[in-house]
Design a protein around this motif. Structure first.
Motif, PDB file in Angstrom:
ATOM      1  N   SER A 161      -0.843  -4.712   0.936  1.00 39.34           N
ATOM      2  CA  SER A 161       0.271  -5.036   1.826  1.00 39.34           C
ATOM      3  C   SER A 161       1.427  -4.078   1.556  1.00 39.34           C
ATOM      4  O   SER A 161       1.635  -3.632   0.426  1.00 39.34           O
ATOM      5  CB  SER A 161       0.728  -6.481   1.619  1.00 39.34           C
ATOM      6  N   PHE A 162       2.165  -3.781   2.601  1.00 42.01           N
ATOM      7  CA  PHE A 162       3.272  -2.839   2.499  1.00 42.01           C
ATOM      8  C   PHE A 162       4.500  -3.425   3.179  1.00 42.01           C
ATOM      9  O   PHE A 162       4.401  -4.329   4.016  1.00 42.01           O
ATOM     10  CB  PHE A 162       2.899  -1.501   3.149  1.00 42.01           C
ATOM     11  N   ALA A 163       5.650  -2.913   2.803  1.00 40.45           N
ATOM     12  CA  ALA A 163       6.901  -3.387   3.380  1.00 40.45           C
ATOM     13  C   ALA A 163       6.912  -3.158   4.887  1.00 40.45           C
ATOM     14  O   ALA A 163       6.234  -2.262   5.405  1.00 40.45           O
ATOM     15  CB  ALA A 163       8.079  -2.676   2.717  1.00 40.45           C
ATOM     16  N   LEU A 164       7.660  -3.977   5.569  1.00 44.18           N
ATOM     17  CA  LEU A 164       7.775  -3.862   7.020  1.00 44.18           C
ATOM     18  C   LEU A 164       8.202  -2.451   7.412  1.00 44.18           C
ATOM     19  O   LEU A 164       9.114  -1.875   6.830  1.00 44.18           O
ATOM     20  CB  LEU A 164       8.800  -4.873   7.540  1.00 44.18           C
ATOM     21  N   GLY A 165       7.498  -1.873   8.375  1.00 45.08           N
ATOM     22  CA  GLY A 165       7.802  -0.526   8.826  1.00 45.08           C
ATOM     23  C   GLY A 165       6.982   0.542   8.137  1.00 45.08           C
ATOM     24  O   GLY A 165       7.179   1.733   8.386  1.00 45.08           O
ATOM     25  N   ASN A 166       6.050   0.127   7.245  1.00 48.60           N
ATOM     26  CA  ASN A 166       5.168   1.061   6.554  1.00 48.60           C
ATOM     27  C   ASN A 166       3.714   0.647   6.752  1.00 48.60           C
ATOM     28  O   ASN A 166       3.419  -0.515   7.029  1.00 48.60           O
ATOM     29  CB  ASN A 166       5.485   1.092   5.057  1.00 48.60           C
ATOM     30  N   GLU A 167       2.822   1.603   6.609  1.00 50.83           N
ATOM     31  CA  GLU A 167       1.394   1.313   6.686  1.00 50.83           C
ATOM     32  C   GLU A 167       0.654   2.149   5.657  1.00 50.83           C
ATOM     33  O   GLU A 167       1.088   3.237   5.287  1.00 50.83           O
ATOM     34  CB  GLU A 167       0.838   1.596   8.088  1.00 50.83           C
ATOM     35  N   GLY A 168      -0.465   1.621   5.177  1.00 54.76           N
ATOM     36  CA  GLY A 168      -1.273   2.338   4.203  1.00 54.76           C
ATOM     37  C   GLY A 168      -2.497   2.952   4.853  1.00 54.76           C
ATOM     38  O   GLY A 168      -3.097   2.362   5.754  1.00 54.76           O
ATOM     39  N   TYR A 169      -2.870   4.147   4.402  1.00 55.20           N
ATOM     40  CA  TYR A 169      -4.065   4.803   4.930  1.00 55.20           C
ATOM     41  C   TYR A 169      -4.733   5.600   3.811  1.00 55.20           C
ATOM     42  O   TYR A 169      -4.125   5.884   2.775  1.00 55.20           O
ATOM     43  CB  TYR A 169      -3.713   5.718   6.112  1.00 55.20           C
ATOM     44  N   CYS A 170      -5.998   5.929   4.002  1.00 50.09           N
ATOM     45  CA  CYS A 170      -6.787   6.611   2.972  1.00 50.09           C
ATOM     46  C   CYS A 170      -6.635   8.123   3.109  1.00 50.09           C
ATOM     47  O   CYS A 170      -6.734   8.669   4.206  1.00 50.09           O
ATOM     48  CB  CYS A 170      -8.260   6.223   3.083  1.00 50.09           C
ATOM     49  N   LYS A 171      -6.429   8.785   1.979  1.00 51.22           N
ATOM     50  CA  LYS A 171      -6.186  10.226   1.977  1.00 51.22           C
ATOM     51  C   LYS A 171      -6.953  10.864   0.819  1.00 51.22           C
ATOM     52  O   LYS A 171      -6.954  10.349  -0.298  1.00 51.22           O
ATOM     53  CB  LYS A 171      -4.697  10.515   1.839  1.00 51.22           C
ATOM     54  N   GLN A 172      -7.601  12.002   1.086  1.00 49.56           N
ATOM     55  CA  GLN A 172      -8.336  12.723   0.051  1.00 49.56           C
ATOM     56  C   GLN A 172      -7.369  13.473  -0.843  1.00 49.56           C
ATOM     57  O   GLN A 172      -6.468  14.163  -0.380  1.00 49.56           O
ATOM     58  CB  GLN A 172      -9.318  13.706   0.687  1.00 49.56           C
ATOM     59  N   LYS A 173      -7.561  13.335  -2.165  1.00 53.83           N
ATOM     60  CA  LYS A 173      -6.766  14.071  -3.136  1.00 53.83           C
ATOM     61  C   LYS A 173      -7.626  15.155  -3.774  1.00 53.83           C
ATOM     62  O   LYS A 173      -8.849  15.042  -3.847  1.00 53.83           O
ATOM     63  CB  LYS A 173      -6.230  13.128  -4.212  1.00 53.83           C
ATOM     64  N   TYR A 174      -6.975  16.205  -4.280  1.00 53.55           N
ATOM     65  CA  TYR A 174      -7.677  17.359  -4.831  1.00 53.55           C
ATOM     66  C   TYR A 174      -7.092  17.752  -6.184  1.00 53.55           C
ATOM     67  O   TYR A 174      -5.944  17.431  -6.497  1.00 53.55           O
ATOM     68  CB  TYR A 174      -7.560  18.557  -3.873  1.00 53.55           C
ATOM     69  N   ILE A 175      -7.898  18.457  -6.997  1.00 55.18           N
ATOM     70  CA  ILE A 175      -7.424  19.033  -8.246  1.00 55.18           C
ATOM     71  C   ILE A 175      -7.941  20.464  -8.340  1.00 55.18           C
ATOM     72  O   ILE A 175      -8.731  20.920  -7.502  1.00 55.18           O
ATOM     73  CB  ILE A 175      -7.891  18.240  -9.481  1.00 55.18           C
ATOM     74  N   LEU A 176      -7.493  21.174  -9.389  1.00 53.22           N
ATOM     75  CA  LEU A 176      -7.990  22.511  -9.677  1.00 53.22           C
ATOM     76  C   LEU A 176      -8.963  22.441 -10.848  1.00 53.22           C
ATOM     77  O   LEU A 176      -8.685  21.802 -11.857  1.00 53.22           O
ATOM     78  CB  LEU A 176      -6.833  23.446 -10.031  1.00 53.22           C
ATOM     79  N   ARG A 177     -10.117  23.082 -10.700  1.00 53.15           N
ATOM     80  CA  ARG A 177     -11.081  23.185 -11.795  1.00 53.15           C
ATOM     81  C   ARG A 177     -11.501  24.644 -11.937  1.00 53.15           C
ATOM     82  O   ARG A 177     -11.668  25.362 -10.938  1.00 53.15           O
ATOM     83  CB  ARG A 177     -12.326  22.334 -11.510  1.00 53.15           C
ATOM     84  N   LYS A 178     -11.687  25.078 -13.187  1.00 52.88           N
ATOM     85  CA  LYS A 178     -12.079  26.467 -13.427  1.00 52.88           C
ATOM     86  C   LYS A 178     -13.575  26.638 -13.186  1.00 52.88           C
ATOM     87  O   LYS A 178     -14.386  25.835 -13.643  1.00 52.88           O
ATOM     88  CB  LYS A 178     -11.724  26.888 -14.849  1.00 52.88           C
ATOM     89  N   MET A 179     -13.935  27.715 -12.475  1.00 53.06           N
ATOM     90  CA  MET A 179     -15.328  28.032 -12.194  1.00 53.06           C
ATOM     91  C   MET A 179     -15.559  29.530 -12.355  1.00 53.06           C
ATOM     92  O   MET A 179     -14.620  30.333 -12.288  1.00 53.06           O
ATOM     93  CB  MET A 179     -15.711  27.632 -10.763  1.00 53.06           C
TER      94      MET A 179
END
Length: 211
Positions: A161-179
């Motif tokens: 649940s979120f405060a009135l006037g806000n909404e939650g949604y799913c978002k992909q997060k990323y990191i840096l890895r050495k290759m």
């Protein structure tokens, strides 16, 4: 912005997919070429600039690349192993993640956690793709634990649940890895690349048209 990661693990730095500015400490791309073999002995017909499928563009990493120069890469891996001048990364799925006690947890965003053996990945600035030095399936020499959203920009689980006037949604997060990767000349080098890290429930403020 507040966010909840459904998968928490040690990382170097978190990135948003749209980030255009990278910290200066990661701005120097090339660390060193791998010594011990002749970079000039390259088959002229090979192309070392990968062609990336659309589905890979969407998640930011790729394990199935058309015309991947596998024979050439395999020879490089053999030479690298002989001189033993670099360390290939091999992640594992921790036992407590797979076999630990069941808990009454609710994931706010649906995602898939897996070991990924990339053949191509995006550069630290997110603009270019490079071949990753690797073998396929069980013979892979570089594997990374990734957590990929099943769907992005969908609403978080309704238990959030979120405060009135806000909404939650799913978002992909990323990191840096050495290759260990190939530059466009076919030479090997080590650098940081962007990989998916976790699927997060984030919130945004809704805009209303006031009349």
């Amino acid at each position: 912005m507040y966010f909840v990661c459904v998968a928490v693990w040690v990382s170097l730095v978190h990135l948003l997919p749209s980030d255009a500015i990278i910290l200066d400490r990661y701005a120097t791309r090339r660390t060193r070429a791998i010594d011990g073999y002749d970079n000039n002995q390259i088959t002229g017909s090979l192309s070392f600039k990968p062609s990336i499928p659309k589905e890979c563009e969407e998640i930011g990493i790729c394990d199935d690349v058309p015309e991947y120069p596998q024979q050439y890469v395999t020879q490089l891996i053999d030479q690298i192993n002989k001189v033993n001048q670099t360390h290939f990364n091999m992640d594992i799925i921790q036992l407590d993640e797979r076999f630990g006690p069941e808990e009454d947890n609710t994931e706010l965003c649906q995602s898939k956690t897996m070991l990924f053996s990339p053949l191509a990945a995006r550069s630290v600035n997110g603009k270019k793709w490079y071949y990753i030095v690797n073998k396929r399936n069980e013979e892979a020499v570089q594997t990374f634990r990734v957590d990929v959203c099943n769907k992005q920009n969908v609403m978080c689980d309704n238990v959030a649940s979120f405060a009135l006037g806000n909404e939650g949604y799913c978002k992909q997060k990323y990191i840096l890895r050495k290759m260990v990767a190939l530059d466009y000349t076919g030479s090997t080098y080590e650098d940081y690349f962007i990989i998916p890290s976790c699927c997060s429930c984030v919130y945004r403020t809704l805009s209303y048209n006031l009349k």
